[in-house]
Structure formats: C-alpha cells, structure tokens
Design a protein around this motif. Structure first.
Motif, PDB file in Angstrom:
ATOM      1  N   HIS A 281       0.824  -1.202   0.000  1.00 27.31           N
ATOM      2  CA  HIS A 281       0.000   0.000   0.000  1.00 27.31           C
ATOM      3  C   HIS A 281       0.862   1.258   0.000  1.00 27.31           C
ATOM      4  CE1 HIS A 281      -3.232  -2.796   1.089  1.00 27.31           C
ATOM      5  NE2 HIS A 281      -4.077  -1.839   0.776  1.00 27.31           N
ATOM      6  N   SER A 282       1.967   1.219   0.742  1.00 23.50           N
ATOM      7  CA  SER A 282       2.844   2.391   0.795  1.00 23.50           C
ATOM      8  C   SER A 282       3.477   2.662  -0.564  1.00 23.50           C
ATOM      9  CB  SER A 282       3.925   2.169   1.852  1.00 23.50           C
ATOM     10  OG  SER A 282       3.360   1.957   3.127  1.00 23.50           O
ATOM     11  N   PHE A 283       3.986   1.623  -1.241  1.00 25.08           N
ATOM     12  CA  PHE A 283       4.587   1.821  -2.557  1.00 25.08           C
ATOM     13  C   PHE A 283       3.542   2.267  -3.585  1.00 25.08           C
ATOM     14  CE2 PHE A 283       8.018  -1.038  -0.961  1.00 25.08           C
ATOM     15  CZ  PHE A 283       9.070  -0.162  -1.168  1.00 25.08           C
ATOM     16  N   THR A 284       2.353   1.686  -3.513  1.00 28.19           N
ATOM     17  CA  THR A 284       1.299   2.082  -4.449  1.00 28.19           C
ATOM     18  C   THR A 284       0.909   3.536  -4.247  1.00 28.19           C
ATOM     19  OG1 THR A 284       0.473  -0.190  -4.391  1.00 28.19           O
ATOM     20  CG2 THR A 284      -0.985   1.484  -5.311  1.00 28.19           C
ATOM     21  N   ALA A 285       0.765   3.948  -2.985  1.00 27.00           N
ATOM     22  CA  ALA A 285       0.443   5.353  -2.706  1.00 27.00           C
ATOM     23  C   ALA A 285       1.559   6.280  -3.164  1.00 27.00           C
ATOM     24  CB  ALA A 285       0.187   5.527  -1.205  1.00 27.00           C
ATOM     25  N   HIS A 301      -3.538  -4.260  -6.647  1.00 24.69           N
ATOM     26  CA  HIS A 301      -3.277  -5.504  -7.367  1.00 24.69           C
ATOM     27  C   HIS A 301      -2.493  -5.261  -8.656  1.00 24.69           C
ATOM     28  CE1 HIS A 301      -6.414  -6.970  -4.611  1.00 24.69           C
ATOM     29  NE2 HIS A 301      -5.855  -8.152  -4.793  1.00 24.69           N
ATOM     30  N   ALA A 302      -2.667  -4.085  -9.281  1.00 24.98           N
ATOM     31  CA  ALA A 302      -1.835  -3.765 -10.446  1.00 24.98           C
ATOM     32  C   ALA A 302      -0.373  -3.626 -10.036  1.00 24.98           C
ATOM     33  CB  ALA A 302      -2.336  -2.481 -11.100  1.00 24.98           C
ATOM     34  N   PHE A 303      -0.135  -2.967  -8.920  1.00 27.58           N
ATOM     35  CA  PHE A 303       1.235  -2.837  -8.434  1.00 27.58           C
ATOM     36  C   PHE A 303       1.752  -4.160  -7.905  1.00 27.58           C
ATOM     37  CE2 PHE A 303       4.658  -0.755  -5.992  1.00 27.58           C
ATOM     38  CZ  PHE A 303       5.089   0.115  -6.972  1.00 27.58           C
ATOM     39  N   LEU A 304       0.849  -5.019  -7.399  1.00 32.12           N
ATOM     40  CA  LEU A 304       1.265  -6.344  -6.933  1.00 32.12           C
ATOM     41  C   LEU A 304       1.799  -7.183  -8.082  1.00 32.12           C
ATOM     42  CD1 LEU A 304       1.376  -8.442  -4.629  1.00 32.12           C
ATOM     43  CD2 LEU A 304      -0.962  -9.081  -5.231  1.00 32.12           C
ATOM     44  N   ARG A 305       1.204  -7.056  -9.261  1.00 27.11           N
ATOM     45  CA  ARG A 305       1.712  -7.791 -10.421  1.00 27.11           C
ATOM     46  C   ARG A 305       3.134  -7.359 -10.745  1.00 27.11           C
ATOM     47  NH1 ARG A 305      -3.720  -7.175 -12.225  1.00 27.11           N
ATOM     48  NH2 ARG A 305      -3.192  -5.234 -13.284  1.00 27.11           N
TER      49      ARG A 305
END
Length: 403
Positions: A281-285, A301-305
C-alpha cells in the motif's frame, strides 16, 4: 629458548612446481583451443548456488503453503507437494541448458536448449511469484479486514438517522397506545362507578310443603359485567404495551450518534495502521501520489503484479544469464573454412611458383637453425642479466656476414 631456523626453499623443487603449473596451464589452453570454448567454473558454481537457493526457498514456501491450506488433511498436504517437487527438478535444468546453448555447435540443439531455458524460466517465475504473493498476503489480509470493518461502521453511521427515527416512532406509538388504554380504563371505571347499586328485596311465601320462607333477592345492573370485563382487558393490555414501550425505549437508548462516530473513528484508525504496515500500500500510494488509505484494490493488485512477476522473471533468468556468460567461445582450426581462407584451385600453380622463386632467392631459409646453447643450471645468480646478442652468437646473422 630454541628457535627453529626456516631453511631456504629448494630452487629445483620450486622450478619443477612452476614448470608443472605452466605445463598444466598449457594443457588446459590447448584443450580449450581444441574444443573451441572455455568454461569459467567459478561463475557456474555461483549460478548453481543461486539455483539451489531458489529451489530451496520454493520448496519451503510450498511446504508452508500446503500446511496452511490443507486444513489438517495429510493426503491433501502431500498432494499439494507433488507439483513443487517436479517444478524444482525442472528449475535445476536451467544452468546446464544455458551451458549447452553456448557450447553446442548445432543450431538445432542450440534452439532446443533456448526453448528449454524459456520453459524452465516459466516454471521458476511461477514458483518465485508464489513466494512473492505469500510475502504480501498477510498484510493485505489485515488491510482487507480493517477496510471491511470500516465500511460496516460507516454504513451503520449512515443509517443511524433512519434507525433513530424508526425507534422514536415505535416509542411514540407505544406511548399513544398506553395513553389510550389508560383513558379507556378510566372511562370504564367511571361508568362502573356511576351505575346504581344493586337492588335487594325481601321475598317471603310458602313452599310446596307448606312451610313459610323469607329470602333476600338482589338484582344487579346488567352493564356491570360488561364494564368489569372491559376494565380487566384494559389492565392486561396496559401490561403488554408497557413491556413493549420499555423495550422500545431501551433500543432507542442504544442508538447514539456519538457512539457511531467514535466507532467509525476507531475502525478508521485501525485501517490506517493496517495500511501503514503494508509495504504494498505504501509503494502504491507513493507511485500514484495519494494517501495510503485512499488507494483502490485495483491499484494495489496492479502494483502487486509488478512487485511479484518482475522480480520473479529476474530471478528466473539471473542464474541462466550467468551460466551463459561463463562460457567463452573462440574459433578453432575446425572453423577455418568459415574464416574466408579458401584458395581457388586455379591460382595454386601461381602460388607454388611464387614460393619456389622466393626460396631460390633466399636459400638460407632452407637451412636448419642451430639450437641456442643454454647456460648451465647449477647456480642461478640473483642479479642474472641476459648477455648481449652479437653477430657471432646469432646463427641467422652468419648468412648476412658471408653474403
């Protein structure tokens, strides 16, 4: 105190060791030249070390995954471990396939080795991506649970006004019913009190046996029984309505807007704490430039990929690329036809005539060279210097002197 003096090294032994080492190096170089390639086994060892680390981590992750999701069923647990064992065997083939792709001369075999590398890298990508997802899964689950609790609290707060209005309506309804019952009971009581008292008369006479009798006969108003029944029913209705009114007032007391606001604030703080503990969540934000609690599930989930598949691909090809780079290929005498050194058969007589004329002009090239005398190897001076070369010591210079 006795001290042992270290004897100087034996020069003959040192010379023999040096010659043996140089001879071994020459043999390796000749072997590599004959084969056409050289393998740096240190790099291959590092590639195998990386491969074994990936395989070990994949097997441990598969073991933990099966233990967590098998729910105590031993048969399901071992079923879930069969595929990871096969995947580990496939992953072990990547480094040898990389070496084969560099050392094989047949392009067909090279293509097969490259295809095998791609297939094995796909298996490794699957295993490593599963490990990456397992790394982020606990924090994502905590954040998801906290987000669900926050939504429930927000929905409760959004519907608090409707529930308060409904509870107030129930309290008002039961209050009105109780007032009507009290009013009806009061009216029945007043009517009952306004009725005349019963009339009693003395009745006397003679019965069939000829005996005289005298009795007191009381006659009541027929409305008294109806009013008594109405008063009794009003008392029963008053008790039931009073009980319902008390329950409605208790339900209304539990509906507090302040409590709902405090619950929303607490769940929002818990959700923020869960999100702050989630690196994803921190990296996505950070990428999207928003607050961590404002990122959507689609963005996470896009960043998780990216965080799962890209490192998995890098891990899949890292050791293979190292194995490919550990092989040095060079052209040998077997490839001389590919060097453009072919001689046309029609030019062969001209080439032989040219070589014959050159030998006739310089006959000294046909004379065998005399070996250069080597100094005795009994004593090697420390400050040994090479003697200057003179015309008398150079066997090739005698031809020019005589000429």
């Amino acid at each position: 105190m006795l001290t042992l003096r270290k004897e100087p090294p034996n020069r003959d032994v040192a010379r023999e060791n040096r010659e043996w080492k140089l001879d071994r190096q020459r043999w390796k170089q000749a072997r590599d030249i004959e084969r056409g390639y050289r393998i740096k086994w240190g790099y291959v060892a590092i590639a195998y070390l990386v491969e074994f680390m990936v395989i070990g981590a994949s097997l441990i992750g598969a073991w933990l995954f099966a233990d967590y999701y098998s729910d105590g069923d031993n048969r399901a647990f071992y079923f879930m471990l069969l595929a990871p064992l096969v995947y580990a065997a496939v992953e072990l083939c990547r480094v040898p396939l990389g070496i084969l792709a560099r050392t094989q001369r047949s392009w067909f075999v090279k293509c097969l080795a490259i295809i095998g590398i791609i297939f094995a890298a796909g298996v490794t990508t699957k295993s490593v991506s599963q490990l990456g997802e397992m790394m982020f899964h606990p924090r994502l689950m905590d954040a998801a649970k906290a987000k669900t609790a926050l939504k429930d609290a927000q929905n409760d707060r959004a519907s608090i006004d409707t529930r308060i209005a409904a509870a107030d309506a129930r309290v008002t309804q039961y209050t009105n019913e109780l007032e009507q019952i009290e009013k009806r009971a009061a009216e029945n009581s007043s009517q009952l009190a306004g009725l005349p008292a019963q009339r009693c008369e003395r009745i006397s006479g003679t019965n069939s046996k000829g005996r005289a009798y005298s009795n007191l006969k009381c006659v009541a108003d027929p409305r008294v029984a109806t009013l008594n029944a109405a008063v009794t029913k009003a008392g029963a209705d008053r008790g039931a309505v009073t009980k319902d009114l008390e329950a409605a007032r208790q339900a209304r007391a539990q509906l507090d807007r302040g409590a709902a606001d405090r619950k929303v604030a607490d769940t929002e703080q818990a959700f923020r704490n869960a999100v702050n503990r989630s690196q994803l969540h921190s990296f996505t934000a950070m990428v999207y430039g928003v607050d961590p609690i404002e990122v959507t599930d689609a963005q996470v989930h896009a960043f998780l990929r990216i965080f799962v598949f890209v490192p998995a691909l890098c891990a899949a090809f890292a050791s293979t690329i190292l194995a490919l780079s550990a092989v040095s290929v060079r052209r040998t005498f077997m490839d001389e036809d590919d060097l453009g050194a072919d001689v046309n058969t029609e030019a062969t007589p001209y080439l032989i005539d040219h070589l014959t004329g050159a030998l006739k002009e310089h006959p000294e090239l046909l004379q065998p060279r005399q070996p250069v005398p080597q100094p005795a190897a009994a004593v090697i001076p420390i400050d040994r210097r090479q003697p200057p070369v003179t015309q008398s010591n150079n066997p090739a210079s005698g031809v020019g002197a005589t000429a």
